[in-house]
Design an enzyme around this catalytic site. Structure first.
Site: not given
Length: 701
Positions: A16, A19, A396
């Site tokens: 969670c 949490c 490049d």
């Protein structure tokens, strides 16, 4: 976070987002901890300071979060679905709820029995939530569990036992589903951690011993049998085989390896036996660095997440204020207290910010993990989001759009002595140090030309080289030099000009003052370059620009073949930096693709710097925002597609999280909002957010 005295642990049972935040605060509040950070995506704790294992376990005890050493190798014990605590709690709560409904609506209702059953369902399903919620209430910490606790207690006080039991059951189901979904989202990082074997067979003092990877030293020789995974980064000492490098580079086709070739930990040896000399310790292997960088990337908050966190900070108090006003104001003007207190409690449940809090991190975690499995290392949510907003890409040329090494493309002979002339030219070039000489020697070998010996070799600066081969003076060099040595036919001069317009370096061959032919050499375009440019256009990139130090002729020829929209040639590194800044002003968001070394200033100046061929290249892994682990441009459109999809899903998640709640809150006006509708809105928003983010797992190259 400072790295001094930094300690890291892995976390289990972290399901969670709220949490995770609470656990982080608990660790920060430990007496000897200076600062702490919980990486929710990677389930990891890092802190500066000092704390015992008991203190850390106690900090996570409120939600059963377990702290384990980072070096723990054994996998988490997989608990069967029906033995998981959250699932058992949900099932028991459901059974008591059904029993209560039965005694409520049977032919002869027994309201007292029903109330006892509802109360039991509430206690069984919400015991853990109430414990945390009441503790938070005394601390004035109004998180999701606090709001739910107030709502359930309030429902019981006004006699809405059935509603309270339904809400607790739905909340328990929501918690179980969220835990399951987040575990699925984290599987990508777990799969990365499981790639490399934990032990290997090592040859030491002419004996074969099995050692843990932590005990293997640089210089040890690994014995890798067919079908085994390579345990450490190293170089092939003997043997040859094909190696599946997909876990590291994302390449779908196995790569042939022989003596002196580099191999990576976690790759699969397919056919032959190999002896590999170890070049890196277990903590320094490419896969170890990838895991570390991916975990750090998942911890870094993306702009969307920072906005959501700031919004949630004010959102929860606002919901509490609205709930209080809904419960109190209407009764003061003649409304029923029972009815409006009930509505206020429902507002509290609707207002739980869980879905909003996880709307961004679950998408970022899923995307970065998916990218890592497909050979793309994205070093943070901020770069993932920036990539999704890119409008132009600068490339490049050498080694990015082209192969990075010269090849002979044309060998045009005047006369019939083709093989003889090629052998003579190869003999001269085998003595030369010129960059193009190796390409000509390689071409002659591929064409099966006979090997000849060159004598009296001489290099002429700015012109070419010559030597005596089979008694004949053989010259190879510029067209201008050849015209001084011999008469070049007009048709050959025209052909040379045409080849130069195609961006090729053209050399003439003269043997004993007789013109023999032309050799054209170029750094060829990668086979996939044109296809990649087309796919980039399909995902919304409208401007593709080549930045190169090559001549205008060469650059324009390559750009035309590759399908780029613009080209800037003759650039020094500082000029590339200036070009990127100009493009940023013109196109807003610009990415630069290079090798991660020579293009470092331009990569740093771009909104997103993308390095090619990051596998085994520490510089690319360290300097670029995104590293394409394989030397393969196909990973670029995939990365663009993933990042744009992630941006879209984050926006959808925020809309789901807020939209469902707004709809539920509007039900207050006609008085239709109930507690179970409120929890459905909260649970529905959370599940929609998680399931919507799971769609990112399916995106492939």
């Amino acid at each position: 976070m400072t790295t001094a005295n930094k300690t890291e642990y892995r976390l289990e049972n972290l399901s969670c987002a709220n949490c995770a935040m609470k656990f982080e605060n608990n660790v920060k509040n430990l007496p000897k901890v200076v600062e702490a950070n919980v990486n929710f995506g990677a389930s990891k704790l890092s802190f500066v300071g000092d704390a015992t294992m008991e203190e850390l376990q106690s900090a996570g005890a409120f939600d059963g979060i377990k702290v384990v050493p980072l070096s723990k190798k054994e996998p988490e014990q997989k608990t069967p679905f029906f033995k998981r605590k959250e699932n058992i709690v949900s099932l028991l709560s459901f059974l008591f709820l059904i029993a209560g409904v039965f005694f409520t609506y049977k032919a002869q209702p027994l309201p007292t029995v029903a109330t006892i059953l509802y109360a039991t369902a509430i206690v069984v399903g919400g015991a853990g939530m109430f414990k945390t919620g009441i503790q938070n209430l005394f601390k004035l910490d109004f998180d999701m569990k606090t709001l739910m606790t107030i709502a359930i207690i309030g429902a019981a006080i006004i006699g809405e036992w059935q509603e309270g039991a339904v809400v607790v059951f739905l909340f328990a189901v929501s918690e179980a589903l969220e835990a399951y979904s987040m575990n699925k989202a984290r599987q990508s990082i777990r799969q990365l951690m499981d790639i490399a074997p934990s032990s290997a067979i090592v040859k030491r003092n002419d004996e074969l011993v099995e050692l843990r990877t932590e005990d293997i030293r640089i210089g040890d020789v690994l014995i890798v049998k067919p079908g085994q995974k390579i345990a450490m980064d190293g170089v092939v000492l003997s043997g040859q085989s094909t190696v599946n490098q997909a876990p590291i580079t994302g390449e779908s086709v196995p790569v042939f390896k022989q003596k002196d070739d580099e191999v990576f930990a976690g790759t699969l040896n397919e056919e032959g036996a190999l002896e590999v000399t170890v070049t890196k310790l277990s903590g320094d292997t490419t896969i170890a660095k990838i895991i570390h960088l991916v975990e750090d990337a998942q911890a870094e908050k993306a702009p969307s997440q920072k906005f959501v966190d700031k919004f949630a900070k004010y959102y929860t108090p606002a919901i509490i204020a609205i709930a209080f006003l809904v419960a109190v104001i209407p009764p003061l003007f003649g409304g029923e207290w029972h009815e409006w207190i009930y509505q206020g409690l429902a507002v509290l449940v609707v207002g739980c910010p869980c879905a909003l809090v996880i709307s961004t991190p679950v998408a970022i975690v899923t995307s970065i993990g998916n990218a890592a499995r497909n050979g793309v290392l994205i070093k943070g949510g901020v770069h993932l989001e920036e990539m999704g907003r890119i409008h132009a890409i600068a490339f490049d040329k050498t080694g990015t759009l082209t192969k990075g090494y010269p090849e002979v493309t044309d060998f045009i002979i005047e006369g019939t002595k083709r093989e003889h002339t090629l052998s003579a030219v190869a003999a001269v070039e085998s003595m030369s140090q010129h960059p193009l000489a190796k390409a000509i020697v390689k071409y002659a070998k591929e064409m099966g030309a006979k090997r000849k010996v060159a004598e009296n070799f001489q290099s002429v600066t700015g012109k070419g080289a010559y030597a005596v081969v089979d008694g004949e003076a053989t010259y190879i060099g510029s067209i201008q030099w050849a015209s001084e040595l011999s008469n070049i036919p007009a048709v050959m001069n025209d052909k040379a000009e045409d080849l130069q317009k195609e961006g090729k370096s053209v050399m003439a061959v003269v043997v004993d003052e007789t013109f023999r032919g032309l050799i054209a050499v170029t750094d060829p375009l990668r086979a996939e370059s044109l296809e990649v440019m087309n796919r980039l256009k399909q995902v919304g990139i409208r401007h593709t620009v080549m930045l190169t130090g090559d001549s205008q002729h060469t650059a324009e020829a390559i750009a035309k073949q590759a399908g780029l929209t613009d080209v800037r040639a003759g650039l020094m590194p500082e000029d590339k930096l200036t070009a990127i800044k100009e493009m940023s002003g013109k196109y807003d968001k610009v990415a630069m693709v290079g090798d991660g070394i020579n293009d470092a200033p331009a990569l740093a100046a771009a909104n997103v710097g993308i390095a090619m061929g990051g596998a085994g290249t520490d510089t690319a892994l360290e300097t670029a925002d995104i590293a394409l682990m394989a030397d393969d441009l196909h990973q670029l459109p995939y990365t663009m597609k993933l990042s744009r999809k992630t941006l879209r899903i984050i926006k959808e998640n925020i809309m789901f999280a807020l939209g469902l709640k707004i709809v539920a809150l509007l039900l207050i006006i006609p008085g239709w909002l109930t507690l179970w509708i409120a929890i459905f809105a909260d649970m529905g928003a959370t599940l929609l957010v998680v399931l919507n983010s799971m769609r990112l797992i399916r995106i492939r190259k």
